[in-house]
Scaffold this motif. Structure first.
Motif, PDB file in Angstrom:
ATOM      1  N   PHE A 103       0.836  -1.213   0.000  1.00 36.37           N
ATOM      2  CA  PHE A 103       0.000   0.000   0.000  1.00 36.37           C
ATOM      3  C   PHE A 103       0.871   1.265   0.000  1.00 36.37           C
ATOM      4  O   PHE A 103       0.534   2.271  -0.636  1.00 36.37           O
ATOM      5  CB  PHE A 103      -0.926   0.005   1.214  1.00 36.37           C
ATOM      6  N   LEU A 104       2.001   1.200   0.714  1.00 32.72           N
ATOM      7  CA  LEU A 104       2.909   2.339   0.743  1.00 32.72           C
ATOM      8  C   LEU A 104       3.500   2.596  -0.643  1.00 32.72           C
ATOM      9  O   LEU A 104       3.570   3.748  -1.106  1.00 32.72           O
ATOM     10  CB  LEU A 104       4.019   2.087   1.769  1.00 32.72           C
ATOM     11  N   ARG A 105       3.892   1.519  -1.303  1.00 34.40           N
ATOM     12  CA  ARG A 105       4.443   1.649  -2.665  1.00 34.40           C
ATOM     13  C   ARG A 105       3.379   2.163  -3.633  1.00 34.40           C
ATOM     14  O   ARG A 105       3.691   2.914  -4.566  1.00 34.40           O
ATOM     15  CB  ARG A 105       4.981   0.308  -3.131  1.00 34.40           C
ATOM     16  N   ALA A 106       2.123   1.763  -3.423  1.00 33.16           N
ATOM     17  CA  ALA A 106       1.047   2.214  -4.317  1.00 33.16           C
ATOM     18  C   ALA A 106       0.897   3.732  -4.262  1.00 33.16           C
ATOM     19  O   ALA A 106       0.555   4.374  -5.259  1.00 33.16           O
ATOM     20  CB  ALA A 106      -0.264   1.538  -3.940  1.00 33.16           C
ATOM     21  N   GLY A 107       1.149   4.300  -3.071  1.00 32.50           N
ATOM     22  CA  GLY A 107       1.061   5.746  -2.941  1.00 32.50           C
ATOM     23  C   GLY A 107       2.216   6.466  -3.588  1.00 32.50           C
ATOM     24  O   GLY A 107       2.122   7.654  -3.898  1.00 32.50           O
ATOM     25  N   GLU A 108       3.318   5.736  -3.802  1.00 31.92           N
ATOM     26  CA  GLU A 108       4.507   6.358  -4.370  1.00 31.92           C
ATOM     27  C   GLU A 108       4.659   6.085  -5.867  1.00 31.92           C
ATOM     28  O   GLU A 108       5.336   6.839  -6.575  1.00 31.92           O
ATOM     29  CB  GLU A 108       5.755   5.849  -3.626  1.00 31.92           C
ATOM     30  N   GLU A 109       4.070   4.964  -6.346  1.00 32.24           N
ATOM     31  CA  GLU A 109       4.212   4.579  -7.750  1.00 32.24           C
ATOM     32  C   GLU A 109       2.844   4.636  -8.418  1.00 32.24           C
ATOM     33  O   GLU A 109       2.091   3.659  -8.414  1.00 32.24           O
ATOM     34  CB  GLU A 109       4.800   3.170  -7.857  1.00 32.24           C
ATOM     35  N   SER A 113      -0.038   1.509  -9.160  1.00 33.19           N
ATOM     36  CA  SER A 113      -0.792   1.593  -7.909  1.00 33.19           C
ATOM     37  C   SER A 113      -1.939   0.602  -7.834  1.00 33.19           C
ATOM     38  O   SER A 113      -2.166  -0.016  -6.787  1.00 33.19           O
ATOM     39  CB  SER A 113      -1.310   3.021  -7.712  1.00 33.19           C
ATOM     40  N   GLU A 114      -2.670   0.430  -8.943  1.00 36.86           N
ATOM     41  CA  GLU A 114      -3.829  -0.477  -8.913  1.00 36.86           C
ATOM     42  C   GLU A 114      -3.394  -1.922  -8.655  1.00 36.86           C
ATOM     43  O   GLU A 114      -4.036  -2.638  -7.876  1.00 36.86           O
ATOM     44  CB  GLU A 114      -4.609  -0.375 -10.220  1.00 36.86           C
ATOM     45  N   GLN A 115      -2.327  -2.329  -9.340  1.00 39.27           N
ATOM     46  CA  GLN A 115      -1.829  -3.704  -9.139  1.00 39.27           C
ATOM     47  C   GLN A 115      -1.340  -3.898  -7.704  1.00 39.27           C
ATOM     48  O   GLN A 115      -1.601  -4.934  -7.075  1.00 39.27           O
ATOM     49  CB  GLN A 115      -0.678  -3.993 -10.105  1.00 39.27           C
ATOM     50  N   LEU A 116      -0.610  -2.913  -7.197  1.00 40.07           N
ATOM     51  CA  LEU A 116      -0.075  -3.018  -5.835  1.00 40.07           C
ATOM     52  C   LEU A 116      -1.196  -3.063  -4.803  1.00 40.07           C
ATOM     53  O   LEU A 116      -1.148  -3.838  -3.846  1.00 40.07           O
ATOM     54  CB  LEU A 116       0.864  -1.843  -5.553  1.00 40.07           C
ATOM     55  N   ILE A 117      -2.205  -2.220  -5.008  1.00 41.55           N
ATOM     56  CA  ILE A 117      -3.343  -2.216  -4.085  1.00 41.55           C
ATOM     57  C   ILE A 117      -4.083  -3.552  -4.136  1.00 41.55           C
ATOM     58  O   ILE A 117      -4.497  -4.095  -3.100  1.00 41.55           O
ATOM     59  CB  ILE A 117      -4.298  -1.050  -4.414  1.00 41.55           C
ATOM     60  N   ALA A 118      -4.243  -4.101  -5.335  1.00 42.79           N
ATOM     61  CA  ALA A 118      -4.931  -5.389  -5.489  1.00 42.79           C
ATOM     62  C   ALA A 118      -4.180  -6.495  -4.758  1.00 42.79           C
ATOM     63  O   ALA A 118      -4.784  -7.340  -4.082  1.00 42.79           O
ATOM     64  CB  ALA A 118      -5.081  -5.725  -6.967  1.00 42.79           C
TER      65      ALA A 118
END
Length: 339
Positions: A103-109, A113-118
């Motif tokens: 989730f932290l990476r999703a906020g930075e990339e 972001s969608e893939q990371l959040i999923a």
């Protein structure tokens, strides 16, 4: 789940058991019983890998976890009890950390972001299924059953007495929930309420338990199988401890009858051989009986366990001292009752 094949163990010229063949199924609650010194703890050590058998093998069906109660295990004295118990769920806490990192990476990339959040949400769903969000209540429930209040869990391990330390180690093992739990005298250091709680917990445990206990009522309440170290083997009995005692008594009677019959047969063969081996007309028959005698696998006689004899040196109190003690006790009792 686990198979024991042809297991043999001796110490010097003393055989504990030979060619033991047993198996443990998923929901077995097994009580291991036998006379003191018969090899119960040795058998538990062999299963847990702390000792080696002379022969035989132990085979697991697939991947399973084994938990052994070690009341002398090393614990970090600077940990709180809660931190120590929570380490049973270290893999789940690691999953939570990975989800938070995603989730932290999703906020930075922004591009990914969608893939990371999923991926992070998938891990959270997995944690929900695995009961991650009930960890705190589970710890408090099991710790409370063994006498630790929520306030006590905030204390450090270093503050525990020896008995409390043994109890918190048992607590962690229950939280680990291994596929096979090995318990050697688990009721040591437990009060009546703790024992009653543990009895109910183990009876309802959904996995396998193998335990040694001198508490017959505990074995009765928990076990559905008894393994008995006897006749240089380990025999399996279905049912609890009381049912085992009835079956075992019948087995002893049957064995003693077979032993007596064999002794009579051996005596007759030896008598015939002694009388006829030197006679030319009957020497061949005597040789034939000698061969039959040599082929007999002689049964061991069941010996009663030795009864300890305790003798203490003492001196009788002089009559005047005994009278003085009785008078003093009567006077003290009178004053106590008046008060």
């Amino acid at each position: 789940m686990l198979q024991i094949k042809n297991l043999t163990k001796s110490f010097g010229d003393r055989t504990l058991y030979k060619n033991v063949n047993l198996e443990i199924n998923k929901n077995d609650k097994i009580g291991l019983v036998g006379l003191n010194g018969s090899g119960k703890s040795t058998f538990l050590n062999i299963l847990s890998g702390k000792d080696l058998a002379d022969d035989g093998e132990i085979c697991w069906a697939g991947k399973h976890t084994l938990g052994v109660l070690d009341q002398h295990a090393e614990i970090n004295p600077e940990q709180t009890l809660l931190e120590y118990l929570a380490s049973s769920f270290s893999e789940l806490f690691e999953k939570e950390r990975r989800a938070n990192d995603l989730f932290l990476r999703a906020g930075e990339e922004s591009e990914n972001s969608e893939q990371l959040i999923a991926k992070g949400c998938a891990i959270l769903d997995e944690l929900t299924v695995l009961g991650f969000y009930e960890i705190d209540s589970k710890i408090k429930k099991i710790a409370g059953g063994l006498g630790f209040s929520p306030e006590k869990l905030e204390q450090k391990v270093a503050t525990l007495s020896g008995g409390q330390r043994a109890k918190i180690i048992l607590c962690k093992l229950l939280l680990d929930e291994p596929d096979l739990m090995i318990l050697d005298e688990p009721t040591n250091h437990l009060d009546v309420n703790n024992v009653e709680w543990l009895r109910g917990y183990l009876a309802g445990y959904k996995k396998a338990v193998l335990l040694v206990s001198h508490d017959s009522s505990f074995l009765d309440a928990v076990c559905n199988v008894i393994w008995s170290v006897e006749f240089y083997e380990i025999r399996r009995y279905s049912g609890n401890y009381s049912q085992f005692l009835r079956q075992h008594e019948q087995n002893i009677e049957t064995y003693n009858r077979e032993y007596e019959r064999q002794q009579e047969k051996i005596a007759k063969l030896e008598d015939y051989i002694a009388k006829n081996r030197v006679r030319t007309a009957t020497a061949r028959q005597a040789q034939s009986r000698q061969k039959a005698l040599d082929k007999i696998e002689v049964m061991d006689k069941i010996e009663d366990p030795p009864i300890p004899q305790l003798n203490f040196a003492y001196k009788s109190a002089p009559t005047d001292v005994a009278i003085w003690l009785k008078i003093s006790l009567a006077v003290m009792t009178t004053f106590y009752n008046r008060g």
